[in-house]
Motif scaffolding. Structure first.
Motif, mmCIF file in Angstrom:
data_model
loop_
_atom_site.group_PDB
_atom_site.id
_atom_site.type_symbol
_atom_site.label_atom_id
_atom_site.label_comp_id
_atom_site.label_asym_id
_atom_site.label_seq_id
_atom_site.Cartn_x
_atom_site.Cartn_y
_atom_site.Cartn_z
ATOM 1 N N ILE A 116 -11.382 1.946 1.118
ATOM 2 C CA ILE A 116 -10.074 2.207 0.499
ATOM 3 C C ILE A 116 -8.966 1.331 1.069
ATOM 4 C CG2 ILE A 116 -10.623 4.576 -0.195
ATOM 5 C CD1 ILE A 116 -8.832 5.551 2.150
ATOM 6 N N PRO A 124 -14.458 0.122 -4.011
ATOM 7 C CA PRO A 124 -14.196 1.517 -4.397
ATOM 8 C C PRO A 124 -15.415 2.232 -4.992
ATOM 9 C CG PRO A 124 -12.428 0.074 -5.157
ATOM 10 C CD PRO A 124 -13.526 -0.818 -4.645
ATOM 11 N N MET A 177 -6.988 -6.791 -5.262
ATOM 12 C CA MET A 177 -8.349 -6.753 -5.807
ATOM 13 C C MET A 177 -8.739 -8.063 -6.461
ATOM 14 S SD MET A 177 -9.358 -3.060 -6.471
ATOM 15 C CE MET A 177 -8.277 -1.677 -6.616
ATOM 16 N N ASP A 211 2.051 2.799 -3.267
ATOM 17 C CA ASP A 211 1.122 3.501 -4.143
ATOM 18 C C ASP A 211 1.025 4.972 -3.742
ATOM 19 O OD1 ASP A 211 -1.346 4.682 -5.119
ATOM 20 O OD2 ASP A 211 -1.924 2.655 -5.718
ATOM 21 N N GLN A 230 -6.783 -2.405 -0.828
ATOM 22 C CA GLN A 230 -5.331 -2.220 -0.931
ATOM 23 C C GLN A 230 -4.592 -3.287 -0.136
ATOM 24 O OE1 GLN A 230 -3.738 1.828 -1.712
ATOM 25 N NE2 GLN A 230 -5.269 2.456 -0.225
ATOM 26 N N ARG A 236 -13.222 -5.607 -5.458
ATOM 27 C CA ARG A 236 -13.345 -4.791 -6.671
ATOM 28 C C ARG A 236 -14.573 -3.879 -6.612
ATOM 29 N NH1 ARG A 236 -11.466 -9.534 -9.169
ATOM 30 N NH2 ARG A 236 -13.597 -10.215 -9.549
ATOM 31 N N THR A 287 0.834 -1.207 0.000
ATOM 32 C CA THR A 287 0.000 0.000 0.000
ATOM 33 C C THR A 287 0.867 1.254 0.000
ATOM 34 O OG1 THR A 287 -1.672 -1.229 1.237
ATOM 35 C CG2 THR A 287 -1.895 1.167 1.212
ATOM 36 N N ARG A 329 -8.097 1.651 -11.093
ATOM 37 C CA ARG A 329 -7.381 0.381 -11.163
ATOM 38 C C ARG A 329 -8.323 -0.749 -11.591
ATOM 39 N NH1 ARG A 329 -4.008 -0.564 -6.184
ATOM 40 N NH2 ARG A 329 -2.987 1.249 -7.059
ATOM 41 N N GLY A 337 -2.655 5.978 -3.005
ATOM 42 C CA GLY A 337 -3.341 5.126 -2.026
ATOM 43 C C GLY A 337 -2.696 5.106 -0.662
ATOM 44 N N HIS A 390 -9.157 6.725 -7.420
ATOM 45 C CA HIS A 390 -7.900 6.107 -7.850
ATOM 46 C C HIS A 390 -8.046 4.576 -7.939
ATOM 47 C CE1 HIS A 390 -3.598 5.367 -8.075
ATOM 48 N NE2 HIS A 390 -3.657 4.620 -6.998
ATOM 49 N N LEU A 391 -8.713 4.001 -6.960
ATOM 50 C CA LEU A 391 -8.905 2.542 -6.974
ATOM 51 C C LEU A 391 -9.932 2.133 -8.036
ATOM 52 C CD1 LEU A 391 -8.856 1.831 -3.124
ATOM 53 C CD2 LEU A 391 -7.002 1.470 -4.771
#
Ligand code: SF4
Lengths: 494, 258
Positions: A350, A367, A358, A309, A354, A364, A306, A396, A312, A392-393
């Motif tokens: 969040i 977020p 995911m 990132d 992380q 998934r 984490t 991803r 993140g 941000h996630l």
């Protein structure tokens, strides 16, 4: 994280059930609104709140930037003070270390201080498998444990229960775990508290091993700090002969001076108290005072990944106050269980994806479990921009990209379920770069407006099950503008 | 002053009445308004759904279309927040991805020039009383991006309080999100609907005839909920209230909000 939640359905499906449960929603609404209003008053009392919040953010950011240095310093300090430090890369390693340490004492039971880290790794279940019984001693954790339930809030794990339900759990389950509930126990708060006190006291006096987490670890002295409101934690920290603390590596702060900030912001943010009722600190071991043996298990379990990132990593500033849960309109309606993790609410949305990666559907979907209203960011005492990290996630999930898993940089592919959405977004982006295409679409919609239904079949039902669709106007604004150039004033609102 | 109206793609397509109201209002206040025909979408839906790279060309397009104006006014708190708060972030993220400062440079000029309507009225034009007449009982919902991202504060309220004939009633739980949240409304329909329903119940409790906000996206969600429940409360964009004058019969303005 622990395997307890594997196989959770994605958030929207899990939330549907909670939204339909009127009792649960009433419990949550009442509890979250009460604490959120109290917090607001407690915070408003301080005219330097903004400065404290900024200081907290900076202390955490500084520490995270130099995490390696401070962890090594911490290890040296703890060791010098008579403790033993263990490093655990993941949940399995941490559980194995703790199980081995308890086994070595020859004991078959432990008392526990309320701790998120040990829940995260599923320590109780791991100990159970090894034939060791772990007793939760925090009142709300006790309710969850006796009810064979899952926690639904960081600070008040039994927030989803009302006292009628709690009384029933005590009467039914206490006998199986130790001292039974007193004869004729009612649902009055005073009687329930007394029943828990009697039930727990027996365990405090008997237990030889205590297990805790920590809110903070001070690198310069090797001191651990636990904040709690009941005093039960202090019983576990002082009475047993052996104390084992499992703490996430991000909980370190450089100096005692840094505590000055968090000892102001944490109580006000979490329980709306000006000062925390029971603040226990200990530094290694002291002859004739408290546990004779002290072990510190430093837990990574996805934290270093984490930290890699850039966007993140701010989630690691979290001091687990739960203010973001209490103010979150989604948490209030979906409840904590829908988040499929010991970390529910905005911070869970969040943090879990992380820490765990995911790989699962629930991670998934987390977020997206937010309307991005920003209330969480506003109250967070360490200024974690939760909406920023959520988006941000989402990226991803939707676009894929580079991430670090188990220390290695890998590229993840976009999630499968998002293919249609991705195509639609691409098409929209293409059209929006061409105003003429947008206009053609608008004219097509206007020309067929009489044919538009107010309810939609298929996926459109997600909108129209509860809401009418807007009516498409006769003429788009741009057509009107081109026809009239913004005037004449007469009829301009037509 | 050369002022451009950035109406937003949603308003252009579904709520042209709001656009006409902004034009009427600003014209009445002596502002020359232009509507650049090349405008489309700020990219917010792309960005917030996780398609940051898809939002980039739209942001560039916005910067290209509006770069030459002194001020850009938009009747949408969330689109204004996209430009002001998130365009700089688009640039910063691109730089972090090793693409240099080019995107940030391209987007920078439009960021400080983009105003949400009430900011433009109160801060730039310096007016609070816009000479409006609107004889209705109104309750106001401050949308999240207006409230928390832009910090509109009491600007909308001050504007409403100066409207003649208007009775402003307090909305309980005003600062709570209405549950729209863009794609959240369809990705988490149950929670979204529950939030919308609570907001509508609160609006009903005020006895208001109109629910006002400064963002039609939230009003689309709340209006759809209100008409499904047959509450009789009409959603109305703030611009349409401020555009209304005694000369209007009232019907025109109302129609525009639906
Ligand atoms: S994210 Fe912030 S508000 Fe939420 S629990 Fe952590 S510190 Fe508290």
């Amino acid at each position: 994280m622990s395997g307890t939640f594997v196989g959770m359905p994605a958030f929207p499906a899990a939330a549907r059930e909670a939204v339909g449960d009127a009792t649960l929603r009433a419990n949550l609404r009442h509890a979250t609104h009460t604490i959120r209003d109290k917090r607001a008053r407690a915070v408003a009392e301080l005219d330097d709140w903004a400065a404290l919040r900024e200081a907290g953010r900076r202390i955490k950011d500084h520490t995270l930037r130099h995490l390696d240095t401070y962890l090594v310093q911490l290890e040296e300090s703890v060791t010098a003070a008579g403790g033993t430090v263990h490093w655990a890369a993941d949940a399995d390693e941490a559980n194995a270390i703790v199980t081995e340490l308890v086994r070595a004492t020859g004991e078959r039971e432990v008392v526990k201080v309320k701790s998120m880290a040990t829940q995260e790794i599923g320590l109780n279940e791991a100990l159970e498998e090894a034939g060791i019984r772990a007793y939760e001693t925090d009142l709300a954790e006790l309710i969850v444990q006796l009810g064979k339930d899952r926690p639904s809030h960081i600070l008040v794990p039994a927030i989803h229960r009302n006292r009628g339900e709690i009384g029933a759990i005590f009467r039914r389950e206490m006998a199986g775990w130790g001292r039974p509930a007193p004869e004729g126990l009612t649902d009055s708060p005073a009687e329930l508290a007394e029943a828990a006190r009697l039930h727990l006291r027996e365990k405090f006096l008997r237990a030889k091993v205590g297990i805790s987490g920590a809110n903070f670890m001070v690198a310069e002295t090797g001191t651990l700090v636990v904040l709690e409101s009941e005093g039960n934690g202090r019983m576990c920290l002082t009475l047993p002969e052996t104390l084992i603390s499992v703490v996430g590596i991000e909980k370190v702060v450089p100096t005692w001076r840094d505590l000055e900030v968090f000892l102001q912001t944490l109580p006000r943010s979490s329980t709306a108290e000006r000062m925390n009722p029971y603040t226990s600190t200990w530094t290694g071991t002291t002859d004739g005072d408290g546990p004779k043996t002290f072990h510190l298990v430093l837990l990574d379990n996805g934290r270093t990944d984490t930290l890699a990132d850039e966007v993140g990593r701010q989630a690691l500033r979290c001091i687990r106050c739960s203010a973001c849960l209490n103010v979150c309109p989604v948490y209030e309606r979906a409840g904590g269980h829908a988040y499929g993790s010991v970390y529910p609410g905005p911070i869970g949305a969040i943090l879990s994806p992380q820490l765990r990666g995911m790989g699962s559907e629930i991670d998934r979907s987390l977020p997206f479990a937010s309307s991005l209203c920003g209330a969480c960011y506003e109250v967070c005492p360490v200024a974690i921009d939760i909406p920023e990290v959520l988006v941000h996630l989402r990226e991803r999930v939707a676009e894929g990209g580079e991430v670090v898993r188990n220390g290695a940089r890998i590229t993840v592919r976009p999630a499968k379920g998002h293919a249609a959405e991705r195509a639609a977004m691409r098409a929209a982006a293409w059209a929006f770069r061409r105003p003429g295409v947008l206009r053609t679409g608008q004219r097509l919609a206007s020309g067929t407006r009489r044919l538009h239904p107010r309810r939609l079949p298929g996926p459109g039902r997600a909108w129209s099950a509860s809401r009418e669709l807007p009516e498409v106007p006769r003429e788009s604004f741009r057509d009107w503008w081109q026809r009239t150039q913004g005037g004449p004033a007469e009829g301009s609102t037509k | 002053m050369r002022v451009a109206l950035f109406l937003t793609c949603v308003n252009d397509t579904l709520y042209p009445g709001t656009g006409r109201a902004v034009v009427k209002l600003l014209t009445r206040l002596g502002v020359e308004v232009d509507f650049p025909m090349a405008q489309t979408c700020c990219g917010q839906a792309h960005y917030n759904t996780g398609y940051r790279h898809g939002a980039e060309p739209l942001a560039r397009h916005y910067a290209e279309v509006f770069g030459g104006y002194e001020a850009i006014v938009t009747p949408s708190g969330s689109c204004a927040a996209m430009v002001r708060e998130l365009y700089p972030r688009l640039g910063a993220r691109a730089a972090a991805e090793g693409r240099g400062g080019e995107l940030a440079r391209v987007l920078a000029p439009v960021v400080p020039k983009t105003y949400e309507l009430t900011e433009f009225l109160v801060d730039v034009l310096g007016v609070v009383d816009v000479g409006a007449y609107y004889p209705h009982r109104v309750t106001y919902h401050p949308t999240c991006h207006g409230l928390r991202s832009l910090g509109l504060g009491d600007r909308p309220r001050r504007l409403l309080e100066a409207v003649r004939g208007l009775e402003l009633v307090e909305l309980p739980g005003a600062e709570e999100c209405c549950g729209f949240g863009g794609t959240f409304a369809v990705k988490n329909p149950d929670v979204s609907a529950a939030m919308g329903l609570d907001k509508v119940r609160n609006a009903e409790s005020t006895g208001a005839e109109r629910l006002c906000a400064a963002d039609n996206s939230c009003l689309m969600h709340l209006g759809g909920t209100m008409s499904r429940l047959r509450t009789g409360i009409e959603p109305v964009h703030l611009a349409e209230i401020l555009a209304g004058t005694a000369a209007d019969t009232g019907g025109d303005i109302e129609e525009a909000g639906v």
